[in-house]
Motif scaffolding. Structure first.
Motif, PDB file in Angstrom:
ATOM      1  N   ASP A  62       0.832  -1.208   0.000  1.00  0.00           N
ATOM      2  CA  ASP A  62       0.000   0.000   0.000  1.00  0.00           C
ATOM      3  C   ASP A  62       0.866   1.257   0.000  1.00  0.00           C
ATOM      4  OD1 ASP A  62      -2.248  -1.575   0.036  1.00  0.00           O
ATOM      5  OD2 ASP A  62      -2.598  -1.351   2.196  1.00  0.00           O
ATOM      6  N   GLN A  63       1.910   1.257   0.801  1.00  0.00           N
ATOM      7  CA  GLN A  63       2.793   2.417   0.872  1.00  0.00           C
ATOM      8  C   GLN A  63       3.539   2.603  -0.448  1.00  0.00           C
ATOM      9  OE1 GLN A  63       5.881   2.248   3.868  1.00  0.00           O
ATOM     10  NE2 GLN A  63       5.895   4.471   4.064  1.00  0.00           N
ATOM     11  N   LEU A  64       4.020   1.500  -1.009  1.00  0.00           N
ATOM     12  CA  LEU A  64       4.722   1.553  -2.290  1.00  0.00           C
ATOM     13  C   LEU A  64       3.800   2.094  -3.378  1.00  0.00           C
ATOM     14  CD1 LEU A  64       7.133   0.967  -4.116  1.00  0.00           C
ATOM     15  CD2 LEU A  64       6.289  -1.394  -4.313  1.00  0.00           C
ATOM     16  N   ARG A  65       2.562   1.584  -3.433  1.00  0.00           N
ATOM     17  CA  ARG A  65       1.591   2.040  -4.436  1.00  0.00           C
ATOM     18  C   ARG A  65       1.337   3.535  -4.282  1.00  0.00           C
ATOM     19  NH1 ARG A  65      -1.960  -1.275  -3.261  1.00  0.00           N
ATOM     20  NH2 ARG A  65      -1.414  -2.850  -4.799  1.00  0.00           N
ATOM     21  N   SER A  66       1.240   3.991  -3.039  1.00  0.00           N
ATOM     22  CA  SER A  66       1.012   5.410  -2.778  1.00  0.00           C
ATOM     23  C   SER A  66       2.163   6.261  -3.307  1.00  0.00           C
ATOM     24  CB  SER A  66       0.836   5.634  -1.268  1.00  0.00           C
ATOM     25  OG  SER A  66       0.749   7.005  -0.975  1.00  0.00           O
ATOM     26  N   PHE A  67       3.393   5.834  -3.056  1.00  0.00           N
ATOM     27  CA  PHE A  67       4.557   6.578  -3.562  1.00  0.00           C
ATOM     28  C   PHE A  67       4.557   6.611  -5.088  1.00  0.00           C
ATOM     29  CE2 PHE A  67       6.845   5.525   0.568  1.00  0.00           C
ATOM     30  CZ  PHE A  67       6.786   6.829   1.042  1.00  0.00           C
ATOM     31  N   ILE A  68       4.306   5.457  -5.696  1.00  0.00           N
ATOM     32  CA  ILE A  68       4.310   5.368  -7.157  1.00  0.00           C
ATOM     33  C   ILE A  68       3.247   6.292  -7.748  1.00  0.00           C
ATOM     34  CG2 ILE A  68       3.835   3.833  -9.129  1.00  0.00           C
ATOM     35  CD1 ILE A  68       6.558   3.306  -7.791  1.00  0.00           C
ATOM     36  N   GLU A  69       2.055   6.275  -7.169  1.00  0.00           N
ATOM     37  CA  GLU A  69       0.970   7.114  -7.692  1.00  0.00           C
ATOM     38  C   GLU A  69       1.272   8.595  -7.501  1.00  0.00           C
ATOM     39  OE1 GLU A  69      -2.439   5.476  -5.707  1.00  0.00           O
ATOM     40  OE2 GLU A  69      -2.567   3.779  -7.105  1.00  0.00           O
ATOM     41  N   ARG A  70       1.889   8.959  -6.377  1.00  0.00           N
ATOM     42  CA  ARG A  70       2.268  10.366  -6.173  1.00  0.00           C
ATOM     43  C   ARG A  70       3.295  10.800  -7.205  1.00  0.00           C
ATOM     44  NH1 ARG A  70       4.104  10.584  -0.142  1.00  0.00           N
ATOM     45  NH2 ARG A  70       4.958  12.576  -0.802  1.00  0.00           N
ATOM     46  N   ILE A  71       4.276   9.950  -7.455  1.00  0.00           N
ATOM     47  CA  ILE A  71       5.306  10.274  -8.447  1.00  0.00           C
ATOM     48  C   ILE A  71       4.680  10.414  -9.829  1.00  0.00           C
ATOM     49  CG2 ILE A  71       7.332   9.361  -9.651  1.00  0.00           C
ATOM     50  CD1 ILE A  71       8.159   8.171  -6.866  1.00  0.00           C
ATOM     51  N   GLU A  72       3.754   9.513 -10.160  1.00  0.00           N
ATOM     52  CA  GLU A  72       3.087   9.606 -11.463  1.00  0.00           C
ATOM     53  C   GLU A  72       2.318  10.915 -11.605  1.00  0.00           C
ATOM     54  OE1 GLU A  72       2.387   4.858 -12.430  1.00  0.00           O
ATOM     55  OE2 GLU A  72       0.841   5.957 -11.321  1.00  0.00           O
ATOM     56  N   ARG A  73       1.628  11.335 -10.563  1.00  0.00           N
ATOM     57  CA  ARG A  73       0.897  12.613 -10.612  1.00  0.00           C
ATOM     58  C   ARG A  73       1.867  13.781 -10.791  1.00  0.00           C
ATOM     59  NH1 ARG A  73      -2.181  10.096  -6.658  1.00  0.00           N
ATOM     60  NH2 ARG A  73      -1.044  11.102  -4.984  1.00  0.00           N
ATOM     61  N   LEU A  74       2.967  13.749 -10.066  1.00  0.00           N
ATOM     62  CA  LEU A  74       3.955  14.823 -10.189  1.00  0.00           C
ATOM     63  C   LEU A  74       4.583  14.851 -11.581  1.00  0.00           C
ATOM     64  CD1 LEU A  74       5.612  14.549  -6.676  1.00  0.00           C
ATOM     65  CD2 LEU A  74       4.227  16.455  -7.525  1.00  0.00           C
TER      66      LEU A  74
END
Length: 94
Positions: A12-24
């Protein structure tokens, strides 16, 4: 921590980081497109030289002593190659 899979990764934490990076990354692309549009506008409506504008922006990011060192080295190299600034500019224009 978030839920883990068998490998011990907090998925869950990894997915959150990946999704934040994708948005940025998407925001970064949008900003780059906006900057490109401003350069095109400056060239089209103002007749400004975009290459020179980019150089000025790059220079403004740097410290004065860094610019002075670069300018001194540039002049040294130009003298070594007999490319005196005024002479070189006039020969290019001819």
């Amino acid at each position: 921590m978030g839920s883990s899979n068998d490998g011990g990764v907090a998925a869950d934490q990894l997915r959150s980081f990946i999704e934040r990076i994708e948005r940025l990354e998407e925001e970064k692309k949008a900003l780059a497109d906006d900057i490109k549009d401003v350069y095109a506008e400056a060239k089209g409506s103002g007749g400004f030289d975009v290459k020179v504008m980019r150089k000025i922006i790059s220079m403004r990011k740097r410290k004065p002593h860094e610019l002075e060192e670069e300018q001194a080295t540039l002049e040294l190299y130009m003298v070594a190659l007999n490319m005196h600034t005024a002479d070189h500019i006039h020969s290019k224009a001819a």
